[in-house]
Design an enzyme around this catalytic site. Structure first.
Site, PDB file in Angstrom:
ATOM      1  N   TYR A  16     105.842  -5.161  55.591  1.00  0.00           N
ATOM      2  CA  TYR A  16     106.373  -6.527  55.670  1.00  0.00           C
ATOM      3  C   TYR A  16     107.908  -6.479  55.702  1.00  0.00           C
ATOM      4  O   TYR A  16     108.543  -7.153  56.522  1.00  0.00           O
ATOM      5  CB  TYR A  16     105.861  -7.323  54.464  1.00  0.00           C
ATOM      6  CG  TYR A  16     106.333  -8.753  54.375  1.00  0.00           C
ATOM      7  CD1 TYR A  16     105.779  -9.757  55.167  1.00  0.00           C
ATOM      8  CD2 TYR A  16     107.333  -9.123  53.463  1.00  0.00           C
ATOM      9  CE1 TYR A  16     106.199 -11.072  55.065  1.00  0.00           C
ATOM     10  CE2 TYR A  16     107.752 -10.439  53.353  1.00  0.00           C
ATOM     11  CZ  TYR A  16     107.192 -11.415  54.153  1.00  0.00           C
ATOM     12  OH  TYR A  16     107.613 -12.720  54.052  1.00  0.00           O
ATOM     13  N   SER A  45     113.306 -12.515  55.565  1.00  0.00           N
ATOM     14  CA  SER A  45     112.998 -12.541  54.131  1.00  0.00           C
ATOM     15  C   SER A  45     114.010 -11.700  53.370  1.00  0.00           C
ATOM     16  O   SER A  45     114.560 -10.738  53.919  1.00  0.00           O
ATOM     17  CB  SER A  45     111.603 -11.964  53.879  1.00  0.00           C
ATOM     18  OG  SER A  45     111.391 -11.756  52.495  1.00  0.00           O
TER      19      SER A  45
END
Ligand code: NAD
Length: 249
Positions: free
Chosen positions: A155, A140
């Site tokens: 995350y 990401s």
């Protein structure tokens, strides 16, 4: 067709508006046979059926090594061989650093990072034996710019771990004919944000995107297709941004 005769396993591909299912649709349109692995078994079976009769959908918790091994055995029994593995499954949570509990930390690492290790370990012996395989892993932009989009620091950390793991896999597995690459999307319109992304926040994010829109699941599916196909035959250890220019580096 770019994937004619190939078989592909895609994790986290059961959710209707998700990147995984958009990828499965694209791969099927390019001639591949797909195995969808998802924690939601009935949804995986339904998603596979929506692609056509030659595809399969199985329950698999990527955070559980035994579950990955069992799913891999079933896929290999059904397909005979696997050319492509897309480590796409992931979860997120919008919290600040001091709010991260030990349970949340472990849960986010387990699905996003442990899952890449366990599912890859389940297929690499087969790919090694065939001296061929393409593995693409979902990271990401959050790993590259320290979060700040939606997911919390746990995350970002897990997705940064995916980059390190995939690059090390690329180095070790290259001599066996296995390529390993990553995709780093910006904000993609799917249901992963669980309705917590307000219109106001969305508009603010779009102000920082040169292409002036959020990404679509199909935008990411196109990059996975490139990495799965022989168009990328000499690409390994690469990280491909799919972020509309949100991060240019
Ligand atoms: P999504 O929620 O639509 O899809 C995630 C899928 O993973 C779901 O089908 C879910 O059931 C499955 N899943 C969750 N836990 C699992 C587990 N333990 N084992 C197997 N499957 C599991 O979300 P999405 O946006 O399509 O996300 C796909 C991937 O893309 C994720 O790894 C996510 O972190 C990553 N990503 C998303 C964005 C974004 O903006 N949407 C940006 C960058 C990266």
């Amino acid at each position: 067709m770019l994937l004619q005769g190939k078989t592909a396993v895609i994790s986290g591909a059961a959710s209707k508006r998700g990147i995984g299912l958009a990828t499965a649709r694209r791969f099927a349109a390019e001639g591949a046979r797909i195995a969808i692995l998802d924690i939601d078994g009935p949804a995986a079976a339904e998603a596979a059926a929506s692609l056509g009769p030659s595809h399969i959908g199985l329950a698999c918790n990527v955070a559980d090594k035994a579950s990955c091994e069992a799913a891999a055995a079933r896929v290999l029994e059904a397909f005979g061989h696997v050319d492509v593995l897309i480590n796409n499954a992931g979860i997120t949570q919008p919290v600040k650093f001091m709010e991260i509990t030990p349970e949340d930390w472990r849960r986010i690492q387990a699905v996003n990072l442990d899952g890449v290790l366990y599912l890859s370990q389940a297929f690499v012996p087969h790919m090694r034996a065939r001296k061929s395989g393409s593995i693409a892993c979902m990271s990401s932009v959050s790993a590259q710019r320290g979060g700040g989009i939606f997911g919390g620091p746990h995350y970002s950390s897990a997705k940064a771990g995916v980059l390190g793991l995939a690059k090390a896999m690329a180095r070790e597995l290259g001599p066996d004919g296995i390529r390993v690459n990553c995709v780093t999307p910006g904000l993609i319109a799917t249901d992963i944000t669980g309705g917590k992304l307000t219109d106001e926040l969305k508009a603010k994010i779009i102000e920082g995107i040169p292409l002036a829109r959020l990404g679509t699941a199909e935008d990411v599916a196109g990059i996975y297709t490139f990495l799965a196909s022989d168009l990328s035959a000499y690409v390994t250890g690469a990280v491909i941004d799919v972020n509309g220019g949100m991060l240019i580096h």
